[in-house]
Design a protein around this motif. Structure first.
Motif, PDB file in Angstrom:
ATOM      1  N   SER A  73      60.852  74.689  60.532  1.00 35.08           N
ATOM      2  CA  SER A  73      62.090  74.573  61.291  1.00 35.08           C
ATOM      3  C   SER A  73      62.641  75.969  61.592  1.00 35.08           C
ATOM      4  CB  SER A  73      63.121  73.776  60.498  1.00 35.08           C
ATOM      5  OG  SER A  73      63.562  74.539  59.379  1.00 35.08           O
ATOM      6  N   ASP A  74      63.577  76.026  62.502  1.00 27.83           N
ATOM      7  CA  ASP A  74      64.238  77.299  62.796  1.00 27.83           C
ATOM      8  C   ASP A  74      64.865  77.866  61.529  1.00 27.83           C
ATOM      9  OD1 ASP A  74      63.526  77.099  65.461  1.00 27.83           O
ATOM     10  OD2 ASP A  74      65.545  76.633  66.189  1.00 27.83           O
ATOM     11  N   ASP A  84      61.697  89.892  55.657  1.00 27.07           N
ATOM     12  CA  ASP A  84      61.530  90.666  56.889  1.00 27.07           C
ATOM     13  C   ASP A  84      60.231  90.253  57.590  1.00 27.07           C
ATOM     14  OD1 ASP A  84      62.319  92.456  58.876  1.00 27.07           O
ATOM     15  OD2 ASP A  84      61.236  94.133  57.965  1.00 27.07           O
ATOM     16  N   ASP A  85      60.015  88.940  57.660  1.00 28.18           N
ATOM     17  CA  ASP A  85      58.800  88.361  58.225  1.00 28.18           C
ATOM     18  C   ASP A  85      58.911  88.390  59.757  1.00 28.18           C
ATOM     19  OD1 ASP A  85      56.722  86.752  59.151  1.00 28.18           O
ATOM     20  OD2 ASP A  85      56.932  85.295  57.522  1.00 28.18           O
ATOM     21  N   VAL A 115      57.775  83.630  66.082  1.00 29.20           N
ATOM     22  CA  VAL A 115      57.729  82.184  66.341  1.00 29.20           C
ATOM     23  C   VAL A 115      59.061  81.725  66.929  1.00 29.20           C
ATOM     24  CG1 VAL A 115      57.522  79.901  65.267  1.00 29.20           C
ATOM     25  CG2 VAL A 115      55.985  81.754  64.573  1.00 29.20           C
ATOM     26  N   LEU A 116      60.161  82.228  66.389  1.00 22.98           N
ATOM     27  CA  LEU A 116      61.484  81.885  66.931  1.00 22.98           C
ATOM     28  C   LEU A 116      61.594  82.320  68.392  1.00 22.98           C
ATOM     29  CD1 LEU A 116      63.760  82.867  63.914  1.00 22.98           C
ATOM     30  CD2 LEU A 116      63.457  80.555  64.842  1.00 22.98           C
ATOM     31  N   VAL A 117      61.123  83.518  68.682  1.00 22.01           N
ATOM     32  CA  VAL A 117      61.168  84.012  70.063  1.00 22.01           C
ATOM     33  C   VAL A 117      60.324  83.112  70.952  1.00 22.01           C
ATOM     34  CG1 VAL A 117      60.510  85.909  71.599  1.00 22.01           C
ATOM     35  CG2 VAL A 117      61.685  86.410  69.440  1.00 22.01           C
ATOM     36  N   SER A 118      59.110  82.828  70.526  1.00 20.37           N
ATOM     37  CA  SER A 118      58.231  81.963  71.331  1.00 20.37           C
ATOM     38  C   SER A 118      58.861  80.602  71.578  1.00 20.37           C
ATOM     39  CB  SER A 118      56.887  81.759  70.632  1.00 20.37           C
ATOM     40  OG  SER A 118      56.198  82.970  70.557  1.00 20.37           O
ATOM     41  N   ARG A 120      62.767  83.111  56.241  1.00 19.26           N
ATOM     42  CA  ARG A 120      61.629  84.037  56.055  1.00 19.26           C
ATOM     43  C   ARG A 120      61.952  85.420  56.592  1.00 19.26           C
ATOM     44  NH1 ARG A 120      56.405  80.704  58.221  1.00 19.26           N
ATOM     45  NH2 ARG A 120      56.759  78.810  57.034  1.00 19.26           N
ATOM     46  N   VAL A 121      62.592  85.472  57.760  1.00 21.51           N
ATOM     47  CA  VAL A 121      62.935  86.767  58.350  1.00 21.51           C
ATOM     48  C   VAL A 121      63.925  87.494  57.454  1.00 21.51           C
ATOM     49  CG1 VAL A 121      64.003  87.928  60.323  1.00 21.51           C
ATOM     50  CG2 VAL A 121      62.487  85.976  60.713  1.00 21.51           C
TER      51      VAL A 121
END
Length: 184
Positions: free
Chosen positions: A9-10, A21-22, A28-31, A16-17
């Motif tokens: 999920s978002d 700092d993934d 994936v969020l950007v895509s 994770r980010v």
């Protein structure tokens, strides 16, 4: 290959980010959201694809830098739309959108021997009419109609009272109606 059910999920990606700092998770969020953000910005810029791409890039840079400020109260896409609108308003204040781009050569006077689909003519007329709206009116209309958000969601994104948002939408619709009636 993972199925959509296995897709994080978002919220999981954001975690994770923030914790590791993934950058792949942010990718994936950007895509996942870039098409919607670019579409919003394309409409806000009157169809200027290059400017919309620049603003989208700035939107995602600001989102990455400010991700710790995302509180999860609204959908992540709404949070991104708010950043995108703020980026657009900031750029607009600095440059004042000029008159809409000149018509494509095939729409120029004297090109009447060229047969164009009505959809192309209508899209150009609509983009030109949208570009003539005040930035906040344009944003209110695009968010509520093109992005199909509720008035309440759009008001949150534009950081304005619900009544103000409704006024922006009503004014924008009236201006568009008048302009599109004038098109020959």
């Amino acid at each position: 290959m993972s199925s959509p059910v296995d897709s994080p999920s978002d919220t999981e990606l954001i975690t994770r980010v923030l914790l590791r700092d993934d950058r792949r998770a942010f990718g994936v969020l950007v895509s996942r959201h870039q098409s919607a953000v670019r579409g919003l910005l394309r409409r806000l810029t009157g169809g200027d694809l290059a400017q919309a791409d620049d603003l989208a890039q700035e939107t995602f840079l600001r989102a990455y830098r400010g991700l710790s400020g995302y509180r999860g109260g609204a959908k992540f896409s709404s949070w991104l739309y708010r950043i995108a609108c703020n980026v657009f308003f900031s750029r607009d204040r600095g440059s004042r959108l000029a008159a809409p781009e000149p018509p494509p050569p095939e729409l120029e006077a004297g090109a009447s021997d060229v047969s164009l689909p009505d959809a192309l003519l209508e899209r150009y007329d609509l983009e030109r009419a949208l570009a003539s709206l005040k930035p906040r009116e344009r944003a209110a209309l695009v968010l509520t109609y093109a992005n199909e958000l509720t008035h309440e969601e759009a008001a949150v994104i534009l950081d304005c009272p619900l009544g103000t948002l409704k006024t922006h939408v009503a004014r924008a619709k009236e201006k568009l109606r008048r302009q599109l009636e004038e098109v020959p």
